[in-house]
Design a protein around this motif. Structure first.
Motif, PDB file in Angstrom:
ATOM      1  N   UNK A 147       0.838  -1.204   0.000  1.00 23.66           N
ATOM      2  CA  UNK A 147       0.000   0.000   0.000  1.00 23.66           C
ATOM      3  C   UNK A 147       0.872   1.253   0.000  1.00 23.66           C
ATOM      4  N   UNK A 148       1.885   1.269   0.853  1.00 23.00           N
ATOM      5  CA  UNK A 148       2.763   2.438   0.941  1.00 23.00           C
ATOM      6  C   UNK A 148       3.535   2.657  -0.359  1.00 23.00           C
ATOM      7  N   UNK A 149       3.830   1.592  -1.075  1.00 25.65           N
ATOM      8  CA  UNK A 149       4.494   1.730  -2.376  1.00 25.65           C
ATOM      9  C   UNK A 149       3.527   2.221  -3.446  1.00 25.65           C
ATOM     10  N   UNK A 150       2.273   1.783  -3.387  1.00 29.91           N
ATOM     11  CA  UNK A 150       1.290   2.108  -4.420  1.00 29.91           C
ATOM     12  C   UNK A 150       0.597   3.456  -4.209  1.00 29.91           C
TER      13      UNK A 150
ATOM     14  N   UNK B  50     -10.921  10.253  -1.394  1.00 25.92           N
ATOM     15  CA  UNK B  50     -11.529  11.065  -0.341  1.00 25.92           C
ATOM     16  C   UNK B  50     -11.466  10.375   1.015  1.00 25.92           C
ATOM     17  N   UNK B  51     -11.552   9.030   1.003  1.00 27.20           N
ATOM     18  CA  UNK B  51     -11.418   8.221   2.219  1.00 27.20           C
ATOM     19  C   UNK B  51     -10.727   6.921   1.839  1.00 27.20           C
ATOM     20  N   UNK B  52      -9.992   6.367   2.780  1.00 29.76           N
ATOM     21  CA  UNK B  52      -9.406   5.040   2.591  1.00 29.76           C
ATOM     22  C   UNK B  52     -10.130   4.121   3.563  1.00 29.76           C
ATOM     23  N   UNK B  53     -10.878   3.193   3.005  1.00 30.01           N
ATOM     24  CA  UNK B  53     -11.673   2.250   3.781  1.00 30.01           C
ATOM     25  C   UNK B  53     -11.360   0.841   3.288  1.00 30.01           C
TER      26      UNK B  53
ATOM     27  N   UNK C 191     -10.047  -2.971  -1.225  1.00 31.19           N
ATOM     28  CA  UNK C 191     -10.495  -4.008  -2.159  1.00 31.19           C
ATOM     29  C   UNK C 191     -10.391  -3.518  -3.598  1.00 31.19           C
ATOM     30  N   UNK C 192     -10.764  -2.250  -3.828  1.00 32.83           N
ATOM     31  CA  UNK C 192     -10.662  -1.673  -5.167  1.00 32.83           C
ATOM     32  C   UNK C 192      -9.218  -1.648  -5.638  1.00 32.83           C
ATOM     33  N   UNK C 193      -8.290  -1.450  -4.715  1.00 31.96           N
ATOM     34  CA  UNK C 193      -6.873  -1.399  -5.042  1.00 31.96           C
ATOM     35  C   UNK C 193      -6.249  -2.790  -5.094  1.00 31.96           C
ATOM     36  N   UNK C 194      -7.053  -3.839  -4.885  1.00 31.21           N
ATOM     37  CA  UNK C 194      -6.556  -5.203  -5.015  1.00 31.21           C
ATOM     38  C   UNK C 194      -6.236  -5.905  -3.713  1.00 31.21           C
ATOM     39  N   UNK C 195      -6.475  -5.253  -2.583  1.00 27.65           N
ATOM     40  CA  UNK C 195      -6.193  -5.860  -1.279  1.00 27.65           C
ATOM     41  C   UNK C 195      -7.501  -6.455  -0.763  1.00 27.65           C
ATOM     42  N   UNK C 196      -7.733  -7.719  -1.076  1.00 27.03           N
ATOM     43  CA  UNK C 196      -9.044  -8.331  -0.866  1.00 27.03           C
ATOM     44  C   UNK C 196      -9.139  -9.263   0.334  1.00 27.03           C
ATOM     45  N   UNK C 197      -8.026  -9.601   0.943  1.00 23.26           N
ATOM     46  CA  UNK C 197      -8.063 -10.485   2.109  1.00 23.26           C
ATOM     47  C   UNK C 197      -8.715  -9.753   3.286  1.00 23.26           C
TER      48      UNK C 197
END
Length: 127
Positions: free
Chosen positions: A31-34, A42-45, A50-56
């Protein structure tokens, strides 16, 4: 910033983490790299993740770290530090400052935490 929660008579509550942590450190690193390569949301939830590919299901645990180090507000909105982190050439310095602030006691007690033994870190974090 979470520095630990005190129970009655000012004693530390056992089992309550004093420092932010994640059960998904690879996700936090990714996440910190991307983040600097993506538009500032506007918010990170968990939905953003999940939208960014982190689905676990464990990936959402990075949110508490991002909030505690002040990249996100308590409601998940990116802070000015997040905006500064996204700037080319300043991101690492901003993140370093935030980590040193959040983990101030660690840096006051251990000269080079990144080079410390597991035992020394376990003793500090009391785990």
């Amino acid at each position: 910033m979470t520095k630990g929660k005190k129970g009655k008579l000012g004693k530390d509550n056992l089992g309550v983490p004093q420092y932010p942590y994640t059960v998904a450190p690879k996700t936090l690193r990714s996440f910190l790299e991307q983040a600097p390569k993506k538009p500032k949301p506007p918010k990170v939830t968990s939905s953003t993740l999940k939208t960014w590919g982190y689905k676990s299901g464990n990936d959402a645990s990075i949110l508490r770290v991002l909030k505690d180090i002040n990249l996100l507000s308590s409601s998940g909105e990116p802070t000015q530090d997040y905006a500064d982190y996204m700037k080319t050439g300043t991101g690492a310095a901003v993140l370093g400052k935030l980590i040193k602030t959040c983990y101030e006691a660690l840096f006051q007690n251990i000269t080079n935490p990144e080079k410390s033994s597991n035992e020394e870190l376990r003793n500090f974090f009391n785990i």
